[in-house]
Scaffold this motif. Structure first.
Motif, PDB file in Angstrom:
ATOM      1  N   CYS A 165      42.503 -11.247  -4.279  1.00  0.00           N
ATOM      2  CA  CYS A 165      41.135 -11.384  -3.775  1.00  0.00           C
ATOM      3  C   CYS A 165      41.193 -11.709  -2.283  1.00  0.00           C
ATOM      4  CB  CYS A 165      40.407 -12.473  -4.555  1.00  0.00           C
ATOM      5  SG  CYS A 165      40.475 -12.264  -6.326  1.00  0.00           S
ATOM      6  N   LEU A 166      41.516 -10.730  -1.483  1.00  0.00           N
ATOM      7  CA  LEU A 166      41.850 -10.997  -0.084  1.00  0.00           C
ATOM      8  C   LEU A 166      40.821 -10.449   0.897  1.00  0.00           C
ATOM      9  CD1 LEU A 166      43.966 -12.036   1.978  1.00  0.00           C
ATOM     10  CD2 LEU A 166      45.093  -9.817   1.782  1.00  0.00           C
ATOM     11  N   THR A 167      40.613  -9.161   0.905  1.00  0.00           N
ATOM     12  CA  THR A 167      39.929  -8.498   2.017  1.00  0.00           C
ATOM     13  C   THR A 167      38.448  -8.868   2.118  1.00  0.00           C
ATOM     14  OG1 THR A 167      41.453  -6.669   1.737  1.00  0.00           O
ATOM     15  CG2 THR A 167      39.528  -6.270   3.102  1.00  0.00           C
ATOM     16  N   GLU A 168      38.025  -9.214   3.346  1.00  0.00           N
ATOM     17  CA  GLU A 168      36.644  -9.560   3.649  1.00  0.00           C
ATOM     18  C   GLU A 168      36.129  -8.649   4.759  1.00  0.00           C
ATOM     19  OE1 GLU A 168      36.536 -13.751   4.489  1.00  0.00           O
ATOM     20  OE2 GLU A 168      37.163 -14.296   2.452  1.00  0.00           O
ATOM     21  N   PRO A 169      34.806  -8.574   4.963  1.00  0.00           N
ATOM     22  CA  PRO A 169      34.255  -7.639   5.965  1.00  0.00           C
ATOM     23  C   PRO A 169      34.839  -7.812   7.362  1.00  0.00           C
ATOM     24  CG  PRO A 169      32.502  -8.514   4.593  1.00  0.00           C
ATOM     25  CD  PRO A 169      33.754  -9.280   4.230  1.00  0.00           C
ATOM     26  N   GLN A 170      35.174  -9.054   7.737  1.00  0.00           N
ATOM     27  CA  GLN A 170      35.643  -9.310   9.101  1.00  0.00           C
ATOM     28  C   GLN A 170      37.164  -9.285   9.227  1.00  0.00           C
ATOM     29  OE1 GLN A 170      34.593 -11.570   7.009  1.00  0.00           O
ATOM     30  NE2 GLN A 170      36.116 -13.174   6.991  1.00  0.00           N
ATOM     31  N   CYS A 171      37.903  -9.115   8.115  1.00  0.00           N
ATOM     32  CA  CYS A 171      39.362  -9.132   8.214  1.00  0.00           C
ATOM     33  C   CYS A 171      39.993  -8.441   7.023  1.00  0.00           C
ATOM     34  CB  CYS A 171      39.883 -10.566   8.319  1.00  0.00           C
ATOM     35  SG  CYS A 171      39.647 -11.545   6.842  1.00  0.00           S
ATOM     36  N   GLY A 172      41.220  -8.032   7.235  1.00  0.00           N
ATOM     37  CA  GLY A 172      41.993  -7.411   6.168  1.00  0.00           C
ATOM     38  C   GLY A 172      43.062  -8.352   5.676  1.00  0.00           C
ATOM     39  N   GLY A 176      44.259 -15.956   8.405  1.00  0.00           N
ATOM     40  CA  GLY A 176      43.623 -16.939   9.268  1.00  0.00           C
ATOM     41  C   GLY A 176      42.158 -16.653   9.523  1.00  0.00           C
ATOM     42  N   LEU A 177      41.716 -15.425   9.268  1.00  0.00           N
ATOM     43  CA  LEU A 177      40.320 -15.053   9.511  1.00  0.00           C
ATOM     44  C   LEU A 177      39.456 -15.104   8.262  1.00  0.00           C
ATOM     45  CD1 LEU A 177      40.815 -12.033  11.952  1.00  0.00           C
ATOM     46  CD2 LEU A 177      40.275 -14.420  12.513  1.00  0.00           C
ATOM     47  N   LEU A 178      40.027 -15.459   7.120  1.00  0.00           N
ATOM     48  CA  LEU A 178      39.234 -15.546   5.891  1.00  0.00           C
ATOM     49  C   LEU A 178      38.213 -16.671   6.002  1.00  0.00           C
ATOM     50  CD1 LEU A 178      41.964 -15.162   3.102  1.00  0.00           C
ATOM     51  CD2 LEU A 178      40.486 -13.388   4.052  1.00  0.00           C
ATOM     52  N   THR A 194      32.279 -13.574   1.056  1.00  0.00           N
ATOM     53  CA  THR A 194      32.085 -12.169   0.703  1.00  0.00           C
ATOM     54  C   THR A 194      33.415 -11.434   0.710  1.00  0.00           C
ATOM     55  OG1 THR A 194      29.897 -12.192   1.748  1.00  0.00           O
ATOM     56  CG2 THR A 194      30.887 -10.031   1.336  1.00  0.00           C
ATOM     57  N   LYS A 195      33.654 -10.657  -0.331  1.00  0.00           N
ATOM     58  CA  LYS A 195      34.827  -9.797  -0.406  1.00  0.00           C
ATOM     59  C   LYS A 195      34.357  -8.348  -0.420  1.00  0.00           C
ATOM     60  CE  LYS A 195      37.742 -13.228  -0.847  1.00  0.00           C
ATOM     61  NZ  LYS A 195      38.798 -13.499   0.124  1.00  0.00           N
TER      62      LYS A 195
END
Length: 203
Positions: A165-172, A176-178, A194-195
């Motif tokens: 459950c990793l990827t978010e709209p602002q980062c892959g 550190g950006l989660l 948000t994912k």
């Protein structure tokens, strides 16, 4: 679609050249996995991957997954479910794990070789067992006895799958950006964030 031929003869050459028999199969834990047994396992694994999994690449590319927004369900292309069930029934999800939890107990090097074949034959389906592997290893190393007894017998045979459950709209992959957070609320966690996709989240 490209055709893939697993390098089974090369694998035997490598095992023999790097003294698999003396360095690994000679260990008490792996006494049942001599070179011939190991190659029999790898050959059958390779046959399944080529005959069953590789042909699904075309279907996966042409059809893809189908999302039903009304029911919030995702349907795999025809053939994937049956292929995964066959993969599990053959014990291919259990190769390197402890027999006490339903694993085959084979050396990790054989699992690594098998994984290379799986990834080459069908990358999309390989993600499921790959993510499960990381979870199983974490539980074996750090899980409580209760967690191990509850989860490993479901994960190792492939009844359940690990997820990422990793990827978010602002980062892959930049952890550190989660921004998603989990806060303890009694006996459960409240999640905010948000994912944009969850790999094998519903498997």
């Amino acid at each position: 679609m490209p055709n893939y031929t697993p390098p089974v003869d090369d694998i035997r050459f490598l095992l023999e050249t790097f003294d698999y028999a003396g360095q690994i199969a000679a260990l008490p834990a792996f006494a049942d996995f001599d070179v011939d047994t190991a190659m029999s396992m790898v050959s059958e694994y390779a046959r399944f991957c080529v005959e069953v999994l590789q042909p699904l690449n075309r279907t996966g590319d042409a059809v893809g997954v189908r999302y039903d927004p009304a029911n919030h369900t995702v349907t795999l292309p025809d053939g994937f479910k049956a292929a995964y069930e066959g993969f599990c029934e053959n014990g291919f999800t259990a190769i390197p794990y402890e027999p006490a939890h339903g694993g085959m107990g084979a050396p990790m090097c054989l699992s690594t070789l098998a994984g290379e074949i799986l990834i080459a034959a069908n990358k999309s389906l390989s993600m499921c067992s790959s993510l499960t592997g990381g979870l199983v290893e974490a539980l074996q190393a750090h899980g409580t006895p209760e967690q191990q007894a509850d989860l490993l017998p479901k994960l190792i045979p492939g009844t359940w799958a690990g997820t990422m459950c990793l990827t978010e709209p602002q980062c892959g992959t930049d952890l550190g950006l989660l921004t998603t957070r989990a806060e303890v609320h009694g006996d459960h966690f409240a999640l905010t964030g948000t994912k944009i996709w969850i790999t094998f989240g519903g498997a």
